[in-house]
Design a protein around this motif. Structure first.
Motif, PDB file in Angstrom:
ATOM      1  N   UNK A 232     152.285  26.681  61.957  1.00  0.00           N
ATOM      2  CA  UNK A 232     152.628  27.884  61.268  1.00  0.00           C
ATOM      3  C   UNK A 232     151.704  29.208  61.549  1.00  0.00           C
ATOM      4  N   UNK A 233     150.516  28.981  61.734  1.00  0.00           N
ATOM      5  CA  UNK A 233     149.496  29.882  62.012  1.00  0.00           C
ATOM      6  C   UNK A 233     149.293  30.740  63.254  1.00  0.00           C
ATOM      7  N   UNK A 234     149.628  29.852  64.261  1.00  0.00           N
ATOM      8  CA  UNK A 234     149.483  30.395  65.809  1.00  0.00           C
ATOM      9  C   UNK A 234     150.673  31.261  66.146  1.00  0.00           C
ATOM     10  N   UNK A 235     150.662  31.993  67.035  1.00  0.00           N
ATOM     11  CA  UNK A 235     151.792  33.195  67.521  1.00  0.00           C
ATOM     12  C   UNK A 235     152.592  32.360  68.381  1.00  0.00           C
ATOM     13  N   UNK A 236     152.319  31.718  69.168  1.00  0.00           N
ATOM     14  CA  UNK A 236     153.277  31.047  70.311  1.00  0.00           C
ATOM     15  C   UNK A 236     153.075  29.568  70.200  1.00  0.00           C
ATOM     16  N   UNK A 237     154.133  28.695  70.397  1.00  0.00           N
ATOM     17  CA  UNK A 237     154.276  27.365  70.540  1.00  0.00           C
ATOM     18  C   UNK A 237     154.882  26.982  71.983  1.00  0.00           C
ATOM     19  N   UNK A 238     154.226  26.215  72.692  1.00  0.00           N
ATOM     20  CA  UNK A 238     154.756  25.983  73.998  1.00  0.00           C
ATOM     21  C   UNK A 238     154.453  24.515  74.077  1.00  0.00           C
ATOM     22  N   UNK A 239     155.463  23.694  74.584  1.00  0.00           N
ATOM     23  CA  UNK A 239     155.549  22.381  74.926  1.00  0.00           C
ATOM     24  C   UNK A 239     155.779  21.948  76.481  1.00  0.00           C
ATOM     25  N   UNK A 240     154.994  21.020  76.969  1.00  0.00           N
ATOM     26  CA  UNK A 240     155.039  20.642  78.361  1.00  0.00           C
ATOM     27  C   UNK A 240     155.549  19.259  78.044  1.00  0.00           C
ATOM     28  N   UNK A 241     156.596  19.026  79.066  1.00  0.00           N
ATOM     29  CA  UNK A 241     157.465  17.656  79.028  1.00  0.00           C
ATOM     30  C   UNK A 241     157.769  17.265  80.396  1.00  0.00           C
ATOM     31  N   UNK A 242     157.233  16.068  80.704  1.00  0.00           N
ATOM     32  CA  UNK A 242     157.687  15.454  81.948  1.00  0.00           C
ATOM     33  C   UNK A 242     159.069  14.733  81.744  1.00  0.00           C
ATOM     34  N   UNK A 243     159.842  15.167  82.773  1.00  0.00           N
ATOM     35  CA  UNK A 243     161.245  14.249  82.866  1.00  0.00           C
ATOM     36  C   UNK A 243     161.242  12.979  83.192  1.00  0.00           C
ATOM     37  N   UNK A 244     160.733  11.989  82.274  1.00  0.00           N
ATOM     38  CA  UNK A 244     160.500  10.663  82.183  1.00  0.00           C
ATOM     39  C   UNK A 244     161.977  10.065  82.635  1.00  0.00           C
ATOM     40  N   UNK A 245     162.963  10.553  81.891  1.00  0.00           N
ATOM     41  CA  UNK A 245     164.359   9.891  82.673  1.00  0.00           C
ATOM     42  C   UNK A 245     164.598  10.004  84.080  1.00  0.00           C
ATOM     43  N   UNK A 246     164.306  11.129  84.542  1.00  0.00           N
ATOM     44  CA  UNK A 246     164.544  11.305  86.057  1.00  0.00           C
ATOM     45  C   UNK A 246     163.477  10.427  86.843  1.00  0.00           C
ATOM     46  N   UNK A 247     162.404  10.273  86.303  1.00  0.00           N
ATOM     47  CA  UNK A 247     161.093   9.505  87.080  1.00  0.00           C
ATOM     48  C   UNK A 247     161.584   8.101  86.917  1.00  0.00           C
ATOM     49  N   UNK A 248     161.907   7.564  85.598  1.00  0.00           N
ATOM     50  CA  UNK A 248     162.734   6.219  85.740  1.00  0.00           C
ATOM     51  C   UNK A 248     163.803   6.016  86.517  1.00  0.00           C
ATOM     52  N   UNK A 249     164.680   6.859  86.653  1.00  0.00           N
ATOM     53  CA  UNK A 249     165.968   6.773  87.276  1.00  0.00           C
ATOM     54  C   UNK A 249     165.411   6.463  88.661  1.00  0.00           C
ATOM     55  N   UNK A 250     164.820   7.453  89.316  1.00  0.00           N
ATOM     56  CA  UNK A 250     164.396   7.240  90.629  1.00  0.00           C
ATOM     57  C   UNK A 250     163.543   6.028  91.162  1.00  0.00           C
ATOM     58  N   UNK A 251     162.771   5.713  90.332  1.00  0.00           N
ATOM     59  CA  UNK A 251     162.122   4.188  90.492  1.00  0.00           C
ATOM     60  C   UNK A 251     162.940   3.310  90.669  1.00  0.00           C
ATOM     61  N   UNK A 252     164.105   3.321  89.535  1.00  0.00           N
ATOM     62  CA  UNK A 252     165.095   2.249  89.746  1.00  0.00           C
ATOM     63  C   UNK A 252     166.019   2.413  90.739  1.00  0.00           C
ATOM     64  N   UNK A 253     165.839   3.337  91.760  1.00  0.00           N
ATOM     65  CA  UNK A 253     167.057   3.499  92.826  1.00  0.00           C
ATOM     66  C   UNK A 253     168.202   4.314  92.288  1.00  0.00           C
ATOM     67  N   UNK A 254     168.154   4.916  91.120  1.00  0.00           N
ATOM     68  CA  UNK A 254     169.446   5.752  90.658  1.00  0.00           C
ATOM     69  C   UNK A 254     169.045   7.370  90.961  1.00  0.00           C
ATOM     70  N   UNK A 255     169.677   7.775  92.155  1.00  0.00           N
ATOM     71  CA  UNK A 255     169.285   9.160  92.356  1.00  0.00           C
ATOM     72  C   UNK A 255     170.287  10.304  91.777  1.00  0.00           C
ATOM     73  N   UNK A 271     156.066  34.674  68.059  1.00  0.00           N
ATOM     74  CA  UNK A 271     156.194  35.703  66.914  1.00  0.00           C
ATOM     75  C   UNK A 271     156.658  37.223  67.585  1.00  0.00           C
ATOM     76  N   UNK A 272     155.880  37.371  68.320  1.00  0.00           N
ATOM     77  CA  UNK A 272     156.053  38.765  68.932  1.00  0.00           C
ATOM     78  C   UNK A 272     156.897  38.822  69.938  1.00  0.00           C
ATOM     79  N   UNK A 273     157.790  38.192  70.118  1.00  0.00           N
ATOM     80  CA  UNK A 273     158.877  38.180  71.013  1.00  0.00           C
ATOM     81  C   UNK A 273     160.244  37.805  70.959  1.00  0.00           C
ATOM     82  N   UNK A 274     161.227  37.956  71.574  1.00  0.00           N
ATOM     83  CA  UNK A 274     162.734  37.719  70.919  1.00  0.00           C
ATOM     84  C   UNK A 274     163.045  36.669  71.497  1.00  0.00           C
ATOM     85  N   UNK A 275     162.424  35.977  72.665  1.00  0.00           N
ATOM     86  CA  UNK A 275     162.920  34.872  73.310  1.00  0.00           C
ATOM     87  C   UNK A 275     162.329  33.430  72.992  1.00  0.00           C
TER      88      UNK A 275
END
Length: 295
Positions: A232-255, A271-275
């Protein structure tokens, strides 16, 4: 070489913020600032991420606080390190990193690898990295838990004495506040926001997301561990996420997912941007760098 802010500095003078002056000011006094907001250079002010496709969408403005969230091991510190290099290399920003989870040498080694785009740069490249970043990059040399009041003092010291423009705190959980102390977390983040507003320094705060049932779906701002007042208090919130479904699929041979991005950088609040939205990124493991297209 990069500069080090050691823990043996007397930060006591910075433990208390300067007493504020409460002023009532006519709205008319701000007319020039409002005009500049819409039509001047300040409209597009702020540091840029290293990926060109983000430049029209996301800025890191002075006097703001950005929360970098994500599950453990999903690359938020790596992305933030690459961002710091970009700010120094292309935008001549003054940056200080306080990482209580890694020694300065390890932080610098990872950033050197990103700068050189090489998993084992030679001596000349390593010296080039330190020459390019040395006058702009500072590190707070302290591992383990640091008391919240002392961390705030370090921030004030950096802003007032070193003219730091971007301060990275990695992470919130290392500031001596219990996970269930929601009031303490709220007050600490509020103090961080006050320092940012008073000094003009942009503060980047790293926080963990709550553990999920699995890692197959990206967490959001409501999933940040701790008090809801943090986002609530901060101006911007960013989240990093690794594409685990892709990693799991490639490990299992699903391309079938081979062309999907390796990670997403998600903006849930600006907060101070529109996007707000998602930024697709690909990961170069050799250089430990994120790219905006398949490399």
């Amino acid at each position: 070489m990069a500069n080090i802010i050691r823990d043996d500095i007397d930060f006591s003078a910075y433990m208390q913020s300067a007493e504020g002056q409460h002023r009532i000011i006519s709205a008319e006094a701000y007319v020039d600032e409002v005009i500049d907001y819409f039509h001047g250079e300040k409209r597009n002010a702020g540091a840029l991420l290293p990926w060109a496709k983000t430049h029209n969408n996301l800025r890191f403005r002075p006097s703001e606080v950005t929360l970098w969230a994500g599950l453990n091991g999903h690359g938020k510190s790596l992305a933030l390190g690459q961002f710091c290099i970009s700010m120094i290399e292309t935008q001549a920003q003054q940056v200080c990193i306080a990482s209580m989870e890694m020694k300065p040498m390890v932080t610098l080694a990872r950033m050197c690898r990103q700068f050189c785009k090489d998993n084992r740069p030679d001596v000349d490249l390593i010296r080039l990295f330190h020459s390019a970043t040395g006058s702009h990059l500072w590190l707070y040399d302290q591992q383990g838990t640091v008391h919240a009041e002392k961390m705030l003092a370090v921030m004030r010291y950096c802003a007032q004495e070193k003219r730091i423009q971007h301060f990275v705190l990695d992470s919130l959980m290392k500031c001596g506040i219990a996970e269930d102390d929601y009031t303490g977390q709220k007050l600490f983040v509020d103090a961080i926001c006050t320092i940012a507003r008073d000094t003009g320094m942009h503060i980047h705060l790293v926080a963990h997301s709550k553990k999920q049932r699995d890692e197959m779906n990206p967490p959001g701002k409501m999933d940040v561990k701790g008090s809801g007042a943090i986002t609530d208090q901060v101006d911007n919130v960013l989240t990093m996420w690794r594409n685990k479904p892709k990693e799991t699929g490639l490990q299992e041979g699903n391309h079938d997912r081979a062309n999907e991005p390796d990670a997403l950088l998600i903006c849930d609040k600006q907060r101070n941007g529109e996007w707000e939205g998602k930024i697709a990124l690909w990961f170069d493991r050799n250089a430990m760098r994120y790219t905006e297209g398949q490399w």
